[in-house]
Enzyme design. Structure first.
Site, PDB file in Angstrom:
ATOM      1  N   GLY A  92       0.820  -1.210   0.000  1.00 39.83           N
ATOM      2  CA  GLY A  92       0.000   0.000   0.000  1.00 39.83           C
ATOM      3  C   GLY A  92       0.849   1.253   0.000  1.00 39.83           C
ATOM      4  O   GLY A  92       1.990   1.241   0.471  1.00 39.83           O
ATOM      5  N   ASP A  96      -0.951  11.925   0.168  1.00 36.52           N
ATOM      6  CA  ASP A  96      -1.958  12.749   0.833  1.00 36.52           C
ATOM      7  C   ASP A  96      -2.011  14.163   0.264  1.00 36.52           C
ATOM      8  O   ASP A  96      -0.978  14.815   0.093  1.00 36.52           O
ATOM      9  CB  ASP A  96      -1.630  12.863   2.340  1.00 36.52           C
ATOM     10  N   GLN A 149     -10.342  10.217   6.241  1.00 38.80           N
ATOM     11  CA  GLN A 149      -9.278  11.029   6.832  1.00 38.80           C
ATOM     12  C   GLN A 149      -9.067  12.264   5.972  1.00 38.80           C
ATOM     13  O   GLN A 149      -8.935  12.147   4.741  1.00 38.80           O
ATOM     14  CB  GLN A 149      -7.982  10.214   6.941  1.00 38.80           C
ATOM     15  N   PHE A 150      -9.056  13.398   6.616  1.00 36.54           N
ATOM     16  CA  PHE A 150      -8.752  14.665   5.928  1.00 36.54           C
ATOM     17  C   PHE A 150      -7.470  14.480   5.107  1.00 36.54           C
ATOM     18  O   PHE A 150      -6.459  14.032   5.628  1.00 36.54           O
ATOM     19  CB  PHE A 150      -8.552  15.750   6.989  1.00 36.54           C
ATOM     20  N   GLN A 152      -7.121  12.468   2.477  1.00 41.30           N
ATOM     21  CA  GLN A 152      -6.915  11.101   1.967  1.00 41.30           C
ATOM     22  C   GLN A 152      -8.128  10.570   1.188  1.00 41.30           C
ATOM     23  O   GLN A 152      -8.525   9.428   1.393  1.00 41.30           O
ATOM     24  CB  GLN A 152      -6.612  10.141   3.116  1.00 41.30           C
ATOM     25  N   TYR A 155      -6.720   7.456  -0.592  1.00 42.92           N
ATOM     26  CA  TYR A 155      -6.361   6.346   0.309  1.00 42.92           C
ATOM     27  C   TYR A 155      -7.605   5.779   0.996  1.00 42.92           C
ATOM     28  O   TYR A 155      -7.811   4.559   1.044  1.00 42.92           O
ATOM     29  CB  TYR A 155      -5.354   6.865   1.334  1.00 42.92           C
ATOM     30  N   GLY A 186      -4.912   0.845  12.735  1.00 39.76           N
ATOM     31  CA  GLY A 186      -4.927   2.286  12.951  1.00 39.76           C
ATOM     32  C   GLY A 186      -3.549   2.834  12.640  1.00 39.76           C
ATOM     33  O   GLY A 186      -2.836   2.318  11.772  1.00 39.76           O
TER      34      GLY A 186
HETATM   35  N1  CAA Z   1      -9.922  18.264   9.932  1.00 39.17           N
HETATM   36  C1  CAA Z   1     -10.389  19.498   9.588  1.00 39.17           C
HETATM   37  N2  CAA Z   1      -9.616  20.460   9.096  1.00 39.17           N
HETATM   38  C2  CAA Z   1      -8.322  20.203   8.964  1.00 39.17           C
HETATM   39  C3  CAA Z   1      -7.762  18.957   9.295  1.00 39.17           C
HETATM   40  C4  CAA Z   1      -8.635  17.976   9.809  1.00 39.17           C
HETATM   41  N3  CAA Z   1      -8.187  16.750  10.160  1.00 39.17           N
HETATM   42  N4  CAA Z   1      -6.441  18.984   9.039  1.00 39.17           N
HETATM   43  C5  CAA Z   1      -6.184  20.208   8.549  1.00 39.17           C
HETATM   44  N5  CAA Z   1      -7.304  20.941   8.518  1.00 39.17           N
HETATM   45  C6  CAA Z   1      -7.447  22.334   8.078  1.00 39.17           C
HETATM   46  C7  CAA Z   1      -6.328  23.153   8.661  1.00 39.17           C
HETATM   47  O1  CAA Z   1      -6.637  23.592   9.960  1.00 39.17           O
HETATM   48  C8  CAA Z   1      -6.216  24.277   7.667  1.00 39.17           C
HETATM   49  O2  CAA Z   1      -7.259  25.191   7.874  1.00 39.17           O
HETATM   50  P1  CAA Z   1      -6.978  26.754   7.777  1.00 39.17           P
HETATM   51  O3  CAA Z   1      -6.464  26.956   6.366  1.00 39.17           O
HETATM   52  O4  CAA Z   1      -8.312  27.356   8.025  1.00 39.17           O
HETATM   53  O5  CAA Z   1      -5.957  27.030   8.817  1.00 39.17           O
HETATM   54  C9  CAA Z   1      -6.542  23.619   6.345  1.00 39.17           C
HETATM   55  O6  CAA Z   1      -7.266  22.427   6.681  1.00 39.17           O
HETATM   56  C10 CAA Z   1      -5.287  23.257   5.590  1.00 39.17           C
HETATM   57  O7  CAA Z   1      -4.539  22.335   6.402  1.00 39.17           O
HETATM   58  P2  CAA Z   1      -3.067  21.913   6.032  1.00 39.17           P
HETATM   59  O8  CAA Z   1      -2.181  23.138   6.130  1.00 39.17           O
HETATM   60  O9  CAA Z   1      -2.651  20.722   6.811  1.00 39.17           O
HETATM   61  O10 CAA Z   1      -3.253  21.547   4.505  1.00 39.17           O
HETATM   62  P3  CAA Z   1      -2.176  21.091   3.524  1.00 39.17           P
HETATM   63  O11 CAA Z   1      -2.852  21.116   2.202  1.00 39.17           O
HETATM   64  O12 CAA Z   1      -0.897  21.772   3.699  1.00 39.17           O
HETATM   65  O13 CAA Z   1      -1.884  19.553   3.990  1.00 39.17           O
HETATM   66  C11 CAA Z   1      -2.318  17.268   4.301  1.00 39.17           C
HETATM   67  C12 CAA Z   1      -2.873  18.624   3.829  1.00 39.17           C
HETATM   68  C13 CAA Z   1      -1.022  16.942   3.577  1.00 39.17           C
HETATM   69  C14 CAA Z   1      -3.370  16.246   3.924  1.00 39.17           C
HETATM   70  C15 CAA Z   1      -2.073  17.307   5.802  1.00 39.17           C
HETATM   71  O14 CAA Z   1      -3.220  17.792   6.461  1.00 39.17           O
HETATM   72  C16 CAA Z   1      -1.762  15.921   6.342  1.00 39.17           C
HETATM   73  O15 CAA Z   1      -0.660  15.423   6.222  1.00 39.17           O
HETATM   74  N6  CAA Z   1      -2.749  15.262   6.984  1.00 39.17           N
HETATM   75  C17 CAA Z   1      -2.586  13.918   7.565  1.00 39.17           C
HETATM   76  C18 CAA Z   1      -3.130  12.889   6.655  1.00 39.17           C
HETATM   77  C19 CAA Z   1      -2.912  11.531   7.306  1.00 39.17           C
HETATM   78  O16 CAA Z   1      -3.491  11.208   8.336  1.00 39.17           O
HETATM   79  N7  CAA Z   1      -2.095  10.712   6.690  1.00 39.17           N
HETATM   80  C20 CAA Z   1      -1.819   9.443   7.247  1.00 39.17           C
HETATM   81  C21 CAA Z   1      -0.762   8.739   6.424  1.00 39.17           C
HETATM   82  S1  CAA Z   1      -0.342   7.179   7.114  1.00 39.17           S
HETATM   83  C22 CAA Z   1      -1.674   6.220   6.854  1.00 39.17           C
HETATM   84  O17 CAA Z   1      -2.615   6.580   6.217  1.00 39.17           O
HETATM   85  C23 CAA Z   1      -1.611   4.846   7.452  1.00 39.17           C
HETATM   86  C24 CAA Z   1      -2.919   4.400   7.951  1.00 39.17           C
HETATM   87  O18 CAA Z   1      -3.542   3.568   7.330  1.00 39.17           O
HETATM   88  C25 CAA Z   1      -3.448   4.953   9.202  1.00 39.17           C
END
Ligand code: CAA
Length: 246
Positions: A92, A96, A149-150, A152, A155, A186
């Protein structure tokens, strides 16, 4: 599981390595597949490391996004490894980004690997299992395929698709001695999770009731359980291993 053959896709990643080693501990003969962009040297290095740690694991290259590559993988296995009893669809990837920024490339890469790859590999293994009237198929999904997931959409959609795939295939092969189940990990402390930006990761951690990331061995333990011959009444199921997150 002594002398049973297990094929683990993405077998060299964080969770994959733990799965391979746990199956070897149970006496299985294990083939770990890798892609690594075709970096065979680094794959051999991984294999040598396992050997030094006391784990003999065979390795094989595959591109799970390519149906023909999956065919070559299964047809190319040596005779002592070509009757697959246990298939773990674990390969996998993530890419993101928010939906409004996502191009078709990021969508295709993730869905092709996680979901199409699960079908492609299974398609080349299932007939042999039906012929032998035995098999254990374990598909690795994710908590994010259940809750979303925000960042994703790709994914989460691919991992949600694995649930449908599992349940449909389980029905088709239930009378043939083959079980098909999903595990939904998780957040586990692997390179994939650790490469999420630290402030975002801290927020994720705060949402996990047990207040820590999982360990790969905690996922492998469930794979071993579902892969056992004795688990024959468990099929079409999903096992959540997520520290209480969902
Ligand atoms: N819920 C609601 N709003 C959110 C949020 C959430 N979870 N996360 C971010 N936001 C909001 C922020 O507060 C921000 O708002 P403002 O502009 O009003 O301040 C806006 O969304 C933009 O946020 P980012 O700056 O984070 O946005 P970005 O475009 O730079 O990045 C991203 C986006 C790359 C997706 C980043 O948020 C991120 O890395 N998120 C985590 C994703 C994740 O969980 N990945 C897991 C990978 S591992 C995996 O998936 C294994 C598994 O099976 C569990």
């Amino acid at each position: 599981m002594r002398n049973q053959v297990a094929l683990v896709t993405g077998g060299m990643g964080g969770i994959g390595t733990a799965i391979c080693r746990s199956l070897v501990d149970q006496g299985a003969k294990v083939v770990a597949t890798y892609n690594r962009g075709g970096d065979h040297v680094s794959a051999q290095k991984w294999q040598r490391q396992q050997q030094e740690d006391g784990y003999h694991i065979d390795i094989a290259f595959v591109d799970v996004t390519d149906y023909n590559s999956c065919s070559r993988l299964v047809k190319g296995l040596p005779v002592d490894l070509n009757k697959i009893d246990i298939l773990v669809n674990n390969a996998g990837v993530v890419h993101d980004m928010q939906c409004y920024k996502m191009g078709a490339d990021a969508w295709d890469k993730v869905v092709n690997t996680n979901l199409n790859g699960t079908f492609y590999v299974t398609r080349h293994v299932i007939n042999g299992m039906i012929d032998r009237q035995y098999g254990r198929i374990i598909n690795i999904s994710s908590v994010n395929g259940q809750k979303g997931q925000f960042g994703q959409v790709n994914y989460s959609a691919s991992k949600a698709g694995i649930h449908g795939f599992t349940k449909a295939l389980a029905l088709e092969v239930a009378s043939k001695g083959i079980t098909v189940n999903t595990i939904s990990p998780g957040y586990v402390a692997t390179e994939m999770v650790m490469s999420v930006a630290e402030p975002v990761r801290e927020k994720i951690l705060a949402q996990i009731p047990v207040k820590r990331f999982g360990q790969p061995e905690e996922i492998a333990r469930a794979v071993v359980f579902l892969a056992a011959p004795e688990s024959s009444f468990i099929t079409g199921s999903n096992l959540n291993i997520n520290g209480g997150q969902y």
